[in-house]
Design a protein around this motif. Structure first.
Motif, PDB file in Angstrom:
ATOM      1  N   MET A  54       0.845  -1.193   0.000  1.00 12.34           N
ATOM      2  CA  MET A  54       0.000   0.000   0.000  1.00 12.34           C
ATOM      3  C   MET A  54       0.882   1.246   0.000  1.00 12.34           C
ATOM      4  O   MET A  54       1.943   1.237   0.600  1.00 12.34           O
ATOM      5  CB  MET A  54      -0.886  -0.001   1.235  1.00 12.34           C
ATOM      6  CG  MET A  54      -1.937  -1.107   1.197  1.00 12.34           C
ATOM      7  SD  MET A  54      -3.197  -0.833   2.400  1.00 12.34           S
ATOM      8  CE  MET A  54      -2.395  -1.470   3.845  1.00 12.34           C
ATOM      9  N   ALA A  55       0.392   2.266  -0.679  1.00 15.98           N
ATOM     10  CA  ALA A  55       1.232   3.458  -0.757  1.00 15.98           C
ATOM     11  C   ALA A  55       0.420   4.673  -1.173  1.00 15.98           C
ATOM     12  O   ALA A  55      -0.595   4.548  -1.843  1.00 15.98           O
ATOM     13  CB  ALA A  55       2.342   3.228  -1.761  1.00 15.98           C
TER      14      ALA A  55
ATOM     15  N   ASP B 155      -2.865   6.990   0.960  1.00 18.23           N
ATOM     16  CA  ASP B 155      -2.776   5.541   1.059  1.00 18.23           C
ATOM     17  C   ASP B 155      -4.182   4.945   1.236  1.00 18.23           C
ATOM     18  O   ASP B 155      -4.944   5.386   2.088  1.00 18.23           O
ATOM     19  CB  ASP B 155      -1.896   5.227   2.286  1.00 18.23           C
ATOM     20  CG  ASP B 155      -1.557   3.759   2.351  1.00 18.23           C
ATOM     21  OD1 ASP B 155      -1.853   3.055   1.381  1.00 18.23           O
ATOM     22  OD2 ASP B 155      -0.979   3.339   3.369  1.00 18.23           O
ATOM     23  N   GLY B 156      -4.514   3.981   0.421  1.00 20.08           N
ATOM     24  CA  GLY B 156      -5.793   3.291   0.555  1.00 20.08           C
ATOM     25  C   GLY B 156      -6.971   4.010  -0.083  1.00 20.08           C
ATOM     26  O   GLY B 156      -8.106   3.544  -0.010  1.00 20.08           O
ATOM     27  N   GLU B 157      -6.719   5.117  -0.729  1.00 16.94           N
ATOM     28  CA  GLU B 157      -7.808   5.878  -1.329  1.00 16.94           C
ATOM     29  C   GLU B 157      -8.277   5.239  -2.643  1.00 16.94           C
ATOM     30  O   GLU B 157      -7.498   4.571  -3.319  1.00 16.94           O
ATOM     31  CB  GLU B 157      -7.322   7.299  -1.610  1.00 16.94           C
ATOM     32  CG  GLU B 157      -8.372   8.344  -1.357  1.00 16.94           C
ATOM     33  CD  GLU B 157      -7.813   9.771  -1.365  1.00 16.94           C
ATOM     34  OE1 GLU B 157      -8.568  10.655  -0.993  1.00 16.94           O
ATOM     35  OE2 GLU B 157      -6.639   9.993  -1.751  1.00 16.94           O
ATOM     36  N   PHE B 158      -9.536   5.444  -2.989  1.00 15.42           N
ATOM     37  CA  PHE B 158     -10.063   5.014  -4.287  1.00 15.42           C
ATOM     38  C   PHE B 158     -10.305   6.270  -5.111  1.00 15.42           C
ATOM     39  O   PHE B 158     -11.231   7.019  -4.844  1.00 15.42           O
ATOM     40  CB  PHE B 158     -11.367   4.231  -4.108  1.00 15.42           C
ATOM     41  CG  PHE B 158     -11.715   3.396  -5.314  1.00 15.42           C
ATOM     42  CD1 PHE B 158     -11.839   3.961  -6.570  1.00 15.42           C
ATOM     43  CD2 PHE B 158     -11.923   2.030  -5.191  1.00 15.42           C
ATOM     44  CE1 PHE B 158     -12.154   3.193  -7.677  1.00 15.42           C
ATOM     45  CE2 PHE B 158     -12.242   1.246  -6.290  1.00 15.42           C
ATOM     46  CZ  PHE B 158     -12.350   1.825  -7.537  1.00 15.42           C
TER      47      PHE B 158
ATOM     48  N   VAL C 233      -0.250  -0.249  -5.572  1.00  9.03           N
ATOM     49  CA  VAL C 233      -1.326   0.548  -6.172  1.00  9.03           C
ATOM     50  C   VAL C 233      -1.970  -0.262  -7.300  1.00  9.03           C
ATOM     51  O   VAL C 233      -1.273  -0.859  -8.111  1.00  9.03           O
ATOM     52  CB  VAL C 233      -0.766   1.876  -6.761  1.00  9.03           C
ATOM     53  CG1 VAL C 233      -1.888   2.703  -7.356  1.00  9.03           C
ATOM     54  CG2 VAL C 233      -0.014   2.670  -5.713  1.00  9.03           C
ATOM     55  N   PHE C 234      -3.302  -0.275  -7.322  1.00  9.57           N
ATOM     56  CA  PHE C 234      -4.030  -0.904  -8.436  1.00  9.57           C
ATOM     57  C   PHE C 234      -4.433   0.165  -9.435  1.00  9.57           C
ATOM     58  O   PHE C 234      -4.921   1.230  -9.040  1.00  9.57           O
ATOM     59  CB  PHE C 234      -5.323  -1.542  -7.927  1.00  9.57           C
ATOM     60  CG  PHE C 234      -5.145  -2.888  -7.301  1.00  9.57           C
ATOM     61  CD1 PHE C 234      -5.053  -4.018  -8.082  1.00  9.57           C
ATOM     62  CD2 PHE C 234      -5.085  -3.018  -5.925  1.00  9.57           C
ATOM     63  CE1 PHE C 234      -4.890  -5.262  -7.512  1.00  9.57           C
ATOM     64  CE2 PHE C 234      -4.935  -4.262  -5.341  1.00  9.57           C
ATOM     65  CZ  PHE C 234      -4.832  -5.392  -6.133  1.00  9.57           C
ATOM     66  N   LEU C 235      -4.258  -0.131 -10.703  1.00  6.22           N
ATOM     67  CA  LEU C 235      -4.718   0.788 -11.741  1.00  6.22           C
ATOM     68  C   LEU C 235      -5.770   0.075 -12.593  1.00  6.22           C
ATOM     69  O   LEU C 235      -5.555  -1.053 -13.029  1.00  6.22           O
ATOM     70  CB  LEU C 235      -3.538   1.209 -12.633  1.00  6.22           C
ATOM     71  CG  LEU C 235      -2.297   1.767 -11.927  1.00  6.22           C
ATOM     72  CD1 LEU C 235      -1.205   2.074 -12.947  1.00  6.22           C
ATOM     73  CD2 LEU C 235      -2.630   3.012 -11.127  1.00  6.22           C
ATOM     74  N   PHE C 236      -6.886   0.716 -12.792  1.00  3.79           N
ATOM     75  CA  PHE C 236      -7.959   0.136 -13.616  1.00  3.79           C
ATOM     76  C   PHE C 236      -8.208   1.064 -14.796  1.00  3.79           C
ATOM     77  O   PHE C 236      -8.527   2.232 -14.605  1.00  3.79           O
ATOM     78  CB  PHE C 236      -9.263   0.040 -12.818  1.00  3.79           C
ATOM     79  CG  PHE C 236      -9.230  -0.930 -11.676  1.00  3.79           C
ATOM     80  CD1 PHE C 236      -9.644  -2.236 -11.842  1.00  3.79           C
ATOM     81  CD2 PHE C 236      -8.816  -0.530 -10.411  1.00  3.79           C
ATOM     82  CE1 PHE C 236      -9.637  -3.129 -10.785  1.00  3.79           C
ATOM     83  CE2 PHE C 236      -8.803  -1.417  -9.351  1.00  3.79           C
ATOM     84  CZ  PHE C 236      -9.209  -2.719  -9.538  1.00  3.79           C
TER      85      PHE C 236
ATOM     86  N   LYS D  17     -12.544  -2.423  -0.233  1.00  4.51           N
ATOM     87  CA  LYS D  17     -12.716  -2.474   1.234  1.00  4.51           C
ATOM     88  C   LYS D  17     -11.892  -3.624   1.813  1.00  4.51           C
ATOM     89  O   LYS D  17     -11.260  -3.493   2.853  1.00  4.51           O
ATOM     90  CB  LYS D  17     -14.186  -2.660   1.582  1.00  4.51           C
ATOM     91  CG  LYS D  17     -14.993  -1.404   1.425  1.00  4.51           C
ATOM     92  CD  LYS D  17     -16.287  -1.455   2.221  1.00  4.51           C
ATOM     93  CE  LYS D  17     -17.109  -0.222   1.929  1.00  4.51           C
ATOM     94  NZ  LYS D  17     -17.768  -0.289   0.591  1.00  4.51           N
ATOM     95  N   GLU D  18     -11.914  -4.761   1.101  1.00  7.43           N
ATOM     96  CA  GLU D  18     -11.260  -5.960   1.610  1.00  7.43           C
ATOM     97  C   GLU D  18      -9.732  -5.825   1.582  1.00  7.43           C
ATOM     98  O   GLU D  18      -9.046  -6.200   2.526  1.00  7.43           O
ATOM     99  CB  GLU D  18     -11.686  -7.131   0.722  1.00  7.43           C
ATOM    100  CG  GLU D  18     -11.738  -8.460   1.445  1.00  7.43           C
ATOM    101  CD  GLU D  18     -12.500  -9.470   0.589  1.00  7.43           C
ATOM    102  OE1 GLU D  18     -13.626  -9.152   0.166  1.00  7.43           O
ATOM    103  OE2 GLU D  18     -11.957 -10.558   0.355  1.00  7.43           O
ATOM    104  N   LEU D  19      -9.204  -5.268   0.481  1.00  8.47           N
ATOM    105  CA  LEU D  19      -7.754  -5.191   0.328  1.00  8.47           C
ATOM    106  C   LEU D  19      -7.169  -3.921   0.952  1.00  8.47           C
ATOM    107  O   LEU D  19      -6.025  -3.909   1.391  1.00  8.47           O
ATOM    108  CB  LEU D  19      -7.365  -5.242  -1.164  1.00  8.47           C
ATOM    109  CG  LEU D  19      -7.803  -6.486  -1.939  1.00  8.47           C
ATOM    110  CD1 LEU D  19      -7.494  -6.302  -3.415  1.00  8.47           C
ATOM    111  CD2 LEU D  19      -7.094  -7.728  -1.417  1.00  8.47           C
ATOM    112  N   GLY D  20      -7.948  -2.874   0.926  1.00  7.95           N
ATOM    113  CA  GLY D  20      -7.485  -1.602   1.486  1.00  7.95           C
ATOM    114  C   GLY D  20      -6.343  -0.959   0.714  1.00  7.95           C
ATOM    115  O   GLY D  20      -5.678  -0.051   1.204  1.00  7.95           O
ATOM    116  N   THR D  21      -6.109  -1.435  -0.509  1.00  6.18           N
ATOM    117  CA  THR D  21      -4.995  -0.916  -1.318  1.00  6.18           C
ATOM    118  C   THR D  21      -5.443   0.338  -2.083  1.00  6.18           C
ATOM    119  O   THR D  21      -6.612   0.460  -2.447  1.00  6.18           O
ATOM    120  CB  THR D  21      -4.544  -1.989  -2.337  1.00  6.18           C
ATOM    121  OG1 THR D  21      -4.427  -3.217  -1.646  1.00  6.18           O
ATOM    122  CG2 THR D  21      -3.229  -1.643  -2.979  1.00  6.18           C
ATOM    123  N   THR D  22      -4.486   1.216  -2.327  1.00  4.47           N
ATOM    124  CA  THR D  22      -4.761   2.400  -3.146  1.00  4.47           C
ATOM    125  C   THR D  22      -5.215   1.954  -4.540  1.00  4.47           C
ATOM    126  O   THR D  22      -4.592   1.074  -5.133  1.00  4.47           O
ATOM    127  CB  THR D  22      -3.470   3.243  -3.295  1.00  4.47           C
ATOM    128  OG1 THR D  22      -2.903   3.402  -1.992  1.00  4.47           O
ATOM    129  CG2 THR D  22      -3.743   4.579  -3.925  1.00  4.47           C
TER     130      THR D  22
END
Lengths: 362, 286
Positions: free
Chosen positions: A1-2, A28-31, A154-157, A181-186
């Protein structure tokens, strides 16, 4: 996470500037959702974060590290592509584990990661199938799974739901939200669909022509758009814009005449420096911010062009004599018919004012 | 028959007639002929003189052996070369792609006789440029037309030169149909370019490569122009005689149409069998 930050990031192809001085901080953790019309540069901005496009100027930081010159694979990001980009000749299982296998990740760890994805996304029964044997939604789930397996910071979609039908889109939207919510990753998500943006984001970034127009929480953007473009882009059906002329200015108030709406006059409160008398301005009113006649600051009489009755609400597409079209939401009425004449009023607290350049006047 | 169909067949009739006369009939006729001894007048049914002779004719085995040697060496070499050329052509770094595409494809368009003449000149023992180049790097001149292994190599080089570019263009179309984002996904998956080529490009190109291999096998089975014109009618001493050339000699030099027909059928059956084997090896897993 970052966390992630962009400082004055620009991108040019030759002399054509695709992204201009983009500045953005993502916690961090934002969508975060990048939204804008086709060609606004949102996908390019995402690909710049991924490292698939080089940046011309500026600085991209992921965590504590400036990643401008870091290879895409070393940025700790994972990306879900619009076309899914699954490896067509591999089974789902091979698709999920391919990257880890190719980089010599220990077998036990690879299996653990794949198992975790299988549990999170419930795709156990798909493991031996190839992409062409999967439905669109299943492919999308596998593509997301392949991103999760990498355990990125960070996930990129990139418009991940645009190839799905409407029902599946809603379903996957909920799943992505649950996943966040489950992963809490940015997560950074690109879409041209403002409904997706509104429902998924903690923070929306609205882009137009390579510029960031506004950054804010979904409802902030909806209630307090910075300009006419954002006001028109966020919200469905979109905000009505009516041409108006300033006919009177007093302290804290401005009086307008709606020249295309039968010269109706109305007075709005105004904190900003008021425009001069005679200035052309635009009045913005959302469809749900009309009320019954005499219930607001000004009455408008319109002719019903099309009435859409959705059950819980109705949308009236109405014309005025000048040709300006209004969309009016009528919760109570199921009886408006084509060619009916209708008088509605504007709720004062929700009417927005924009100057001739499209900037908001508050 | 319904009027609509009758009209349709009416319009198709000229084509169907030509197809029947120039395709179907020769196929049937040559099949019948392959069972006949055509060296007597009138022709008599005698499969021993045609099909039977195939089993005992050393000249047929020589041609079959030569064809198989060319096929086994030339096809893999050419397809490998074509794949490399296609990958280079597809590289974003390459400038003037159109020019290269044209240059690679040009050998197919060049007239066969002209191409054969140029190869004969280039590989000439005394004043050919190839031998001059070999001499310049200390390798003794090769007698390309009078030694069987050299003549065979020359044939393989010539055929490869002529058809590698053609196959490269077909493979290039396959390469271009692989979506770019699959590579981007692999890049993000930290997969090196070499591994991307081995694990993504090659498997995805497999159907196209199998197609090229099958086409090349059919072409090699029928190889005729090169041994006829470049190595001087399959010389030296039948060292480069192929099935195609052997068929021509039997049919048109010796007027032994029955035997030539049985050779033609053998070639077709072999090409089909080898191609089927190839397609079976290259089949997509279920």
């Amino acid at each position: 996470m970052a966390e992630l930050s962009l400082k004055n990031v620009s991108k040019s192809f030759g002399s054509y500037e695709i992204i201009r001085n983009a500045c953005l901080d993502i916690a961090d953790g934002e969508f975060v959702v990048f939204v804008g019309p086709s060609g606004c540069g949102k996908s390019t901005l995402l690909r710049m974060i991924a490292g698939l496009e080089h940046i011309t100027h500026g600085e991209i930081r992921i965590g504590d590290e400036v990643v401008n010159d870091v290879e895409p694979a070393d940025r700790g990001i994972a990306m879900v592509f619009q076309s899914y980009a699954l490896y067509p000749h591999m089974t789902v299982e091979e698709n999920l584990s391919f990257g880890l296998r190719m980089t010599g990740n220990p077998k036990a760890d690879t299996e653990r990661r794949v198992q975790r994805v299988v549990d999170i996304l419930q795709i156990r029964e798909l493991m031996k199938r190839r992409p062409k044997q999967l439905s669109g939604g299943q492919r999308q789930r596998v593509a997301i799974g392949r991103a999760i397996v990498r355990e990125p910071r960070v996930f990129l979609f990139d418009e991940p739901l645009s190839n799905l039908d409407a029902e599946l889109r809603v379903q996957m939207r909920v799943e992505i939200s649950r996943l966040h919510k489950e992963l809490g990753t940015t997560m950074i998500y690109v879409t041209h669909d403002q409904t997706e943006a509104m429902t998924l984001a903690n923070k929306i970034v609205v882009l137009r022509g390579g510029n960031i127009e506004q950054i804010g929480a979904p409802l902030d953007l909806y209630d307090n758009p910075a300009n006419q473009f954002v006001a028109g882009f966020v919200g469905s059906p979109k905000m009505n814009f009516m041409s108006a002329e300033v006919v009177g200015v007093e302290t804290g108030n401005v009086t307008l005449m709606l020249s295309n709406q039968g010269n109706v006059r109305l007075t709005l409160p105004l904190k900003d420096t008021p425009p001069a008398v005679g200035d052309k301005v635009t009045l913005g009113v959302r469809p749900e911010h009309f009320t019954n006649a005499d219930g607001g600051i000004a009455n408008l009489t319109v002719k019903v062009d099309v009435a859409e009755h959705l059950g819980n609400t109705s949308y009236i597409y109405a014309n005025v004599a000048s040709g300006e079209q209004l969309i009016i939401e009528r919760e109570e009425s199921r009886h408006d018919k084509t060619r009916d004449t209708l008088t509605v009023a504007i709720k004062s607290s929700h009417a927005l004012l924009f100057d001739s350049a499209g900037n908001r006047l508050q | 028959m319904h009027l609509r169909y009758r009209a349709a067949y009416g319009f198709l009739a000229p084509y169907l007639l030509i197809f029947a006369v120039f395709w179907i009939w020769p196929i049937i006729s040559s099949f019948i002929m392959s069972f006949q001894n055509t060296r007597v007048n009138p022709w008599v049914f005698n499969p021993g003189a045609t099909w039977g002779r195939l089993f005992i004719d050393p000249a047929f085995y020589n041609a079959l052996k030569n064809t198989m040697i060319i096929l086994v060496i030339q096809v893999p070499v050419m397809i490998t070369l074509a794949t490399i050329m296609a990958v280079l052509l597809n590289s974003p770094l390459l400038k003037a792609k159109g020019l290269f595409r044209f240059a690679f494809f040009a050998p197919v368009v060049v007239g066969e006789v002209a191409y054969a003449a140029v190869f004969r000149l280039m590989f000439n023992l005394d004043f050919g440029i190839i031998n001059k180049l070999l001499l310049s790097i200390g390798i003794p001149a090769v007698s390309w037309f009078s030694e069987t292994p050299a003549a065979m190599s020359l044939l393989i080089i010539a055929v490869t030169w002529r058809w590698a570019g053609y196959n490269a263009i077909i493979i290039l179309s396959g390469l271009q149909s692989i979506p770019e984002d699959v590579y981007e996904a692999a890049t993000l998956d930290r997969v090196s370019k070499v591994k991307q080529f081995i694990h993504i490009t090659l498997p995805l190109l497999k159907p196209i490569i199998v197609f090229c291999v099958v086409l090349s096998i059919i072409g090699s089975m029928q190889l005729f122009i090169e041994p006829m014109l470049i190595t001087n009618r399959g010389g030296p001493g039948g060292g480069t005689e192929t099935l195609g050339l052997f068929l021509y000699r039997q049919g048109f030099a010796s007027s032994n149409f029955g035997y030539a027909s049985s050779i033609a059928y053998t070639m077709a059956v072999l090409a089909i069998l080898i191609s089927l084997l190839n397609m079976w090896i290259g089949r997509e897993a279920k």
